[in-house]
Design a protein around this motif. Structure first.
Motif, short mmCIF file in Angstrom:
data_model
loop_
_atom_site.label_atom_id
_atom_site.label_comp_id
_atom_site.label_asym_id
_atom_site.label_seq_id
_atom_site.Cartn_x
_atom_site.Cartn_y
_atom_site.Cartn_z
N ALA A 185 0.82 -1.22 0.00
CA ALA A 185 0.00 0.00 0.00
C ALA A 185 0.85 1.27 0.00
CB ALA A 185 -0.91 0.01 1.22
N GLN A 186 2.16 1.11 0.20
CA GLN A 186 3.08 2.25 0.24
C GLN A 186 2.59 3.31 1.25
OE1 GLN A 186 3.65 3.65 -3.79
NE2 GLN A 186 4.87 1.86 -4.36
N VAL A 187 2.32 2.84 2.47
CA VAL A 187 1.82 3.75 3.49
C VAL A 187 2.86 4.82 3.82
CG1 VAL A 187 0.22 2.10 4.51
CG2 VAL A 187 2.58 2.16 5.30
N LYS A 188 2.36 6.03 4.08
CA LYS A 188 3.22 7.18 4.37
C LYS A 188 2.76 7.85 5.67
CE LYS A 188 2.07 9.18 0.56
NZ LYS A 188 1.13 8.18 0.06
N LYS A 189 3.54 8.80 6.12
CA LYS A 189 3.25 9.46 7.39
C LYS A 189 1.95 10.25 7.38
CE LYS A 189 8.02 9.76 9.02
NZ LYS A 189 9.12 10.63 9.50
N ASP A 190 1.51 10.72 6.22
CA ASP A 190 0.28 11.49 6.18
C ASP A 190 -0.96 10.64 5.88
OD1 ASP A 190 1.00 10.89 3.60
OD2 ASP A 190 0.56 12.88 2.78
N ASP A 191 -0.80 9.32 5.87
CA ASP A 191 -1.92 8.43 5.58
C ASP A 191 -2.84 8.22 6.78
OD1 ASP A 191 -1.79 7.68 2.86
OD2 ASP A 191 -0.09 6.37 3.27
N VAL A 192 -4.11 7.97 6.47
CA VAL A 192 -5.09 7.53 7.46
C VAL A 192 -5.51 6.13 7.03
CG1 VAL A 192 -7.36 7.88 8.46
CG2 VAL A 192 -5.90 9.85 7.96
N LEU A 193 -5.22 5.16 7.88
CA LEU A 193 -5.47 3.76 7.53
C LEU A 193 -6.67 3.21 8.28
CD1 LEU A 193 -3.03 0.88 6.98
CD2 LEU A 193 -4.74 0.61 8.79
N TYR A 194 -7.53 2.50 7.56
CA TYR A 194 -8.64 1.76 8.16
C TYR A 194 -8.42 0.28 7.89
CZ TYR A 194 -11.77 5.63 9.40
OH TYR A 194 -12.35 6.73 10.01
N GLN A 239 3.11 2.34 14.50
CA GLN A 239 4.35 2.13 15.25
C GLN A 239 5.57 2.02 14.33
OE1 GLN A 239 4.77 -1.69 17.30
NE2 GLN A 239 5.50 -0.60 19.12
N LYS A 240 5.45 1.27 13.24
CA LYS A 240 6.60 0.99 12.38
C LYS A 240 6.67 1.89 11.16
CE LYS A 240 8.99 -2.83 10.05
NZ LYS A 240 8.99 -4.31 9.83
N TYR A 241 5.50 2.26 10.61
CA TYR A 241 5.49 3.02 9.36
C TYR A 241 5.10 4.48 9.57
CZ TYR A 241 6.03 -1.51 7.15
OH TYR A 241 6.52 -2.74 6.76
N GLY A 242 4.70 4.83 10.78
CA GLY A 242 4.49 6.22 11.13
C GLY A 242 3.29 6.90 10.52
N VAL A 243 2.24 6.13 10.15
CA VAL A 243 1.05 6.78 9.59
C VAL A 243 0.44 7.70 10.65
CG1 VAL A 243 0.60 4.83 8.06
CG2 VAL A 243 -0.58 4.97 10.24
N SER A 244 -0.20 8.75 10.20
CA SER A 244 -0.70 9.76 11.13
C SER A 244 -1.81 9.23 12.04
CB SER A 244 -1.21 10.98 10.36
OG SER A 244 -2.33 10.63 9.55
N ARG A 245 -2.64 8.31 11.50
CA ARG A 245 -3.77 7.81 12.28
C ARG A 245 -4.23 6.48 11.69
NH1 ARG A 245 -9.36 8.93 12.04
NH2 ARG A 245 -8.98 10.44 10.37
N ALA A 246 -4.67 5.57 12.56
CA ALA A 246 -5.17 4.28 12.10
C ALA A 246 -6.41 3.91 12.88
CB ALA A 246 -4.11 3.20 12.24
N VAL A 247 -7.37 3.29 12.20
CA VAL A 247 -8.63 2.89 12.81
C VAL A 247 -8.87 1.42 12.50
CG1 VAL A 247 -11.13 3.26 12.91
CG2 VAL A 247 -9.59 5.21 12.53
N GLY A 248 -9.19 0.66 13.53
CA GLY A 248 -9.57 -0.73 13.34
C GLY A 248 -11.05 -0.91 13.57
N VAL A 249 -11.72 -1.59 12.67
CA VAL A 249 -13.16 -1.85 12.78
C VAL A 249 -13.35 -3.34 13.01
CG1 VAL A 249 -15.41 -1.65 11.67
CG2 VAL A 249 -13.62 0.05 11.19
#
Length: 213
Positions: A75-84, A99-109
């Motif tokens: 997905a080539q996640v970046k620091k400014d990404d919001v991941l669901y 923790q490892k890739y530094g995305v700005s925010r992550a949400v688990g559903v």
């Protein structure tokens, strides 16, 4: 002869009663036969079915750390990404993404409340609870329109049901990565093989073909 006829009638009567009892078993889950002794239908047995967690459409199967990393790299996640992460289990993908890739925010559903609680505890242990959120919710009732990356490990039929919602709600350019299962007529932009399983990558297009909705 008369005695034989009486025996046949008795056996037939008992069989009919047995069938009748079997046929009404489901109805007795929600009501007590007023004429039956209290010991035949103990009250606790009638209420246990209402104490269960919501039934999930997909069984929980943990994703290995190697596949988690491969999904996030695909997905080539970046620091400014919001991941669901849809169907987030114990929270390993959102936690790793922060923790490892530094995305700005992550949400688990996740629909299972016990797994949501476990995820929250894991996020606290990892020191990322300020940027990782877990919510107990049906993913078809979840608003994930602010996501820039969506990860999922569901089932083929669930993927197909979810596809129109993803294409309608997500912004063009949003990356979607699925572990093991595709999305039918929506051809992936890229696939990779990791530990004997296939990972799929799609990017939400600017103009969505009508046959995909």
């Amino acid at each position: 002869m008369q005695l034989r006829r009486i025996l046949i009638l008795l056996v037939t009567g008992i069989s009919a009663v047995s069938v009748g009892v079997a046929g009404c078993t489901n109805q007795r889950n929600s009501e007590i036969d007023a004429q039956a002794p209290a010991s035949d239908s103990p009250a606790p047995a009638l209420t246990t079915q209402f104490q269960q967690a919501p039934e999930a459409d997909v069984p929980y199967v943990p994703t290995s750390p190697e596949v988690v990393n491969a999904m996030l790299q695909l997905a080539q996640v970046k620091k400014d990404d919001v991941l669901y992460d849809l169907g987030s289990g114990d929270g390993r993908i959102p936690i790793t993404a922060v923790q490892k890739y530094g995305v700005s925010r992550a949400v688990g559903v996740e629909i299972n409340p016990e797994l949501v609680q476990e995820s929250q505890q894991n996020a606290q242990k990892a020191g990322v609870s300020d940027r990782v959120k877990f919510q107990q919710q049906n993913l078809f009732q979840t608003d994930f329109s602010d996501a820039s990356v969506v990860t999922l490990y569901l089932l083929p039929d669930v993927n197909l049901k979810l596809r129109p919602k993803l294409l309608k709600e997500l912004k063009p350019g949003t990356r979607i990565v699925s572990h093991a299962f595709d999305m039918g007529d929506w051809k992936p932009q890229q696939t990779v093989q990791v530990q004997g399983t296939t990972l799929y990558l799609w990017v939400v297009p600017e103009n969505v073909p009508k046959n995909l909705l």
